[in-house]
Design an enzyme around this catalytic site. Structure first.
Site, PDB file in Angstrom:
ATOM      1  N   ASP A  13       0.663  -1.173  -0.056  1.00  0.00           N
ATOM      2  CA  ASP A  13       0.121   0.105  -0.053  1.00  0.00           C
ATOM      3  C   ASP A  13       0.691   1.186  -0.033  1.00  0.00           C
ATOM      4  OD1 ASP A  13      -2.391  -1.659   0.278  1.00  0.00           O
ATOM      5  OD2 ASP A  13      -1.803  -1.775   2.439  1.00  0.00           O
ATOM      6  N   LYS A  16       2.157   2.268  -5.140  1.00  0.00           N
ATOM      7  CA  LYS A  16       2.625   1.856  -6.401  1.00  0.00           C
ATOM      8  C   LYS A  16       1.891   2.119  -7.451  1.00  0.00           C
ATOM      9  CE  LYS A  16       2.769  -2.450  -4.659  1.00  0.00           C
ATOM     10  NZ  LYS A  16       2.501  -2.242  -2.965  1.00  0.00           N
ATOM     11  N   GLY A  17       0.749   1.948  -7.509  1.00  0.00           N
ATOM     12  CA  GLY A  17      -0.251   2.380  -8.617  1.00  0.00           C
ATOM     13  C   GLY A  17       0.302   3.667  -9.263  1.00  0.00           C
ATOM     14  N   LYS A  18       0.494   4.743  -8.320  1.00  0.00           N
ATOM     15  CA  LYS A  18       0.657   6.197  -8.804  1.00  0.00           C
ATOM     16  C   LYS A  18       2.124   6.030  -9.665  1.00  0.00           C
ATOM     17  CE  LYS A  18       0.636  10.961  -7.688  1.00  0.00           C
ATOM     18  NZ  LYS A  18       1.258  11.907  -6.872  1.00  0.00           N
ATOM     19  N   ASN A  38      -5.675  -9.887  -4.159  1.00  0.00           N
ATOM     20  CA  ASN A  38      -5.373  -9.360  -2.903  1.00  0.00           C
ATOM     21  C   ASN A  38      -4.702  -7.965  -2.977  1.00  0.00           C
ATOM     22  OD1 ASN A  38      -2.995 -10.438  -4.056  1.00  0.00           O
ATOM     23  ND2 ASN A  38      -1.965 -11.327  -2.131  1.00  0.00           N
ATOM     24  N   GLY A  40      -4.525  -3.855  -4.303  1.00  0.00           N
ATOM     25  CA  GLY A  40      -5.257  -2.791  -4.495  1.00  0.00           C
ATOM     26  C   GLY A  40      -4.583  -1.767  -4.971  1.00  0.00           C
ATOM     27  N   HIS A  41      -4.411  -1.388  -6.200  1.00  0.00           N
ATOM     28  CA  HIS A  41      -3.813  -0.471  -6.692  1.00  0.00           C
ATOM     29  C   HIS A  41      -4.789   0.862  -7.117  1.00  0.00           C
ATOM     30  CE1 HIS A  41      -0.003  -2.984  -7.900  1.00  0.00           C
ATOM     31  NE2 HIS A  41      -0.534  -2.865  -6.649  1.00  0.00           N
ATOM     32  N   GLN A 218       1.953  -5.929  -3.165  1.00  0.00           N
ATOM     33  CA  GLN A 218       2.115  -6.159  -1.855  1.00  0.00           C
ATOM     34  C   GLN A 218       3.529  -5.501  -1.576  1.00  0.00           C
ATOM     35  OE1 GLN A 218       1.062  -9.263  -3.290  1.00  0.00           O
ATOM     36  NE2 GLN A 218      -0.948  -8.472  -3.004  1.00  0.00           N
ATOM     37  N   SER A 407       5.922  12.479  -3.718  1.00  0.00           N
ATOM     38  CA  SER A 407       4.681  12.617  -4.055  1.00  0.00           C
ATOM     39  C   SER A 407       4.071  13.494  -3.157  1.00  0.00           C
ATOM     40  CB  SER A 407       3.923  11.464  -4.433  1.00  0.00           C
ATOM     41  OG  SER A 407       2.649  11.639  -4.452  1.00  0.00           O
ATOM     42  N   GLY A 409       0.589  14.467  -3.278  1.00  0.00           N
ATOM     43  CA  GLY A 409      -0.813  14.631  -3.378  1.00  0.00           C
ATOM     44  C   GLY A 409      -1.252  13.303  -4.379  1.00  0.00           C
TER      45      GLY A 409
END
Ligand code: IMP
Length: 424
Positions: A13, A16-18, A38, A40-41, A218, A407, A409
């Site tokens: 969490d 990573k998605g950003k 499992n 969530g990005h 993860q 980052s 924001g």
């Protein structure tokens, strides 16, 4: 040609998605190589917010996206996610799924829940998505792989065999093979056109000089070997997972980006040496929206732990860091950074191998002055308040790793680049 892996370098969490979304413009192919839904990005752009659990974030840039052999894939969840994207106008016609990826079936979810119940007070706090039980089947050599799943006759035969074995192990299981088959063969028909040998696709991409992004899910402390075992997930979230999880050699990874929060969080049970549970934790949780993307559980909060991130650097040969959520720390008078642990009168710089010893570790803190300014609008390192600059520099020094970006924001324009990961 570049192979960049994005590695969660704490307990998951980290955002990573950003970073994946930012790197998407520089690459041609985006790959997930371990875990399943499992993860969530969250990705936010043009005022729109998306949450992905399975499909690589590169899907928003129209790239080839690959779900490689190291993943465990729930077909129903996959089709739901495809629909969610298509309904929002996002195309998924460049999605390729490994014929060797393992399939999560309803009994895996039930076994996940049963195992947690059997553990009683020693629960791991899994996401209950069937991840561990699917990997158990893989290593017990009874798992059903995508290639078998999309072959109707073979799927039927394997399902009967496996479910029989599982029912002997877990008499509580109340599933009929024919019922699962009737539902899942329909999913298989829809998934079949996407299934191929993705290792060949990736090898071809590298040979044509393309850039490939490997999107870890993860985090390093949830690694099955080097995480806080047994409070871990069942795969290798770091750079080590790329090779085995994609069917390509380790030298294809040329850059490893360690994603970290400016503090630490953890969901689920297990040791967490720098955990705090006071008004500062509550403030960080609320400002940072620290609630699980998949399970919505409130995340546990702690100070930045350089021991943890150094362990991640060692495991993944990190070439640089991305420091996320720096803005969340604004308004605190003092910030603590854990530089080592004290255990049996000695300083230690790596996590011990037993939970008993990790729980006995006392964090050794260094205190740094905080900053009061809102930093959500800064557009360069130099615009940051002096104390925020200092905080970032100290993290970089302690982890022995340069900072690629930070980052402030959720939006794309709140990502501040300090050093290009790869040139455009
Ligand atoms: P599992 O992966 O569902 O088996 O859960 C094992 C442990 O990993 C639990 O503590 C989960 O909370 C944690 N976990 C799994 N996926 C994630 C994730 O994407 N972010 C953070 N923690 C995770």
């Amino acid at each position: 040609m570049a192979g960049i892996v994005v590695v969660g370098s704490q307990w998951g969490d980290e955002g990573k998605g950003k970073v994946t979304d930012y790197l998407s413009s520089k690459v041609d192919v985006v790959v997930r190589y371990q875990g399943g839904n499992n993860a969530g990005h969250s990705i936010e752009f043009d005022g729109r917010k998306f949450a992905l659990k399975l499909i690589p974030s590169g899907v928003f840039s129209g790239h080839q996206v690959v779900m490689a052999n190291g993943m465990v894939i729930n077909p129903k969840a996959l089709l739901e996610e495809i629909k969610y994207l298509n309904d929002a106008g996002v195309k998924t016609n460049q999605l390729f799924i490994s014929d060797r990826a393992h399939v999560i079936l309803p009994y895996h979810l039930e076994i996940d829940a049963l195992q947690e119940k059997r553990r009683q007070q020693n629960q791991i706090g899994t996401t209950k998505k069937g991840i561990g039980p699917a990997y158990v089947d893989k290593y017990a050599r009874i798992g059903i792989r995508m290639a078998e799943f999309v072959d109707e006759e073979l799927f039927h035969k394997r399902l009967i065999e496996v479910l029989d074995l599982k029912k002997r192990e877990y008499p509580e299981l109340d599933f009929e093979a024919e019922t699962i088959f009737a539902e899942y063969k329909e999913y298989a028909k829809r998934i079949k056109p996407m299934v191929c040998d993705t290792a060949i696709l990736l090898d071809e991409a590298f040979r044509c000089g393309k850039n490939v992004l490997f999107e870890g899910a993860q985090g390093a402390m949830l690694d099955i070997d080097y995480g806080t075992y047994p409070f871990v997930t069942s795969s290798h979230p770091g750079a080590t997972g790329v090779s085995e999880g994609c069917g390509i050699g380790p030298l294809n990874v040329t850059h490893a980006v360690g994603i970290i929060k400016a503090y630490t969080t953890r969901v689920g049970a297990g040791p967490f040496p720098t955990e705090i549970d006071d008004e500062i934790a509550t403030k960080i949780r609320e400002v940072g929206h620290e609630y699980g993307t998949v399970t919505k559980r409130p995340r546990r909060i702690g100070w930045f732990d350089a021991v943890v991130v150094n362990q991640s650097r060692r495991m993944s040969s990190l070439t640089g860091l991305a420091v996320m959520l720096l803005d969340v720390l604004s308004g605190l008078d003092t910030l603590k950074i854990c530089v080592a642990y004290q255990l049996d009168g000695k300083r230690v710089y790596g996590l011990p191998a037993t939970i008993k010893d990790i729980e006995r570790c006392e964090p050794v803190y260094e205190e740094l002055p905080g900053w009061q300014e809102d930093i959500t609008h800064v557009s360069s390192f130099e615009e940051l308040p002096f104390n925020a600059q200092n905080y970032l520099k100290r993290i970089s020094e302690l982890v022995n790793c340069p900072i690629y970006l930070f980052s402030v924001g959720p939006s794309r324009d709140q990502t501040i680049i300090m050093k290009d990961i790869i040139k455009d």
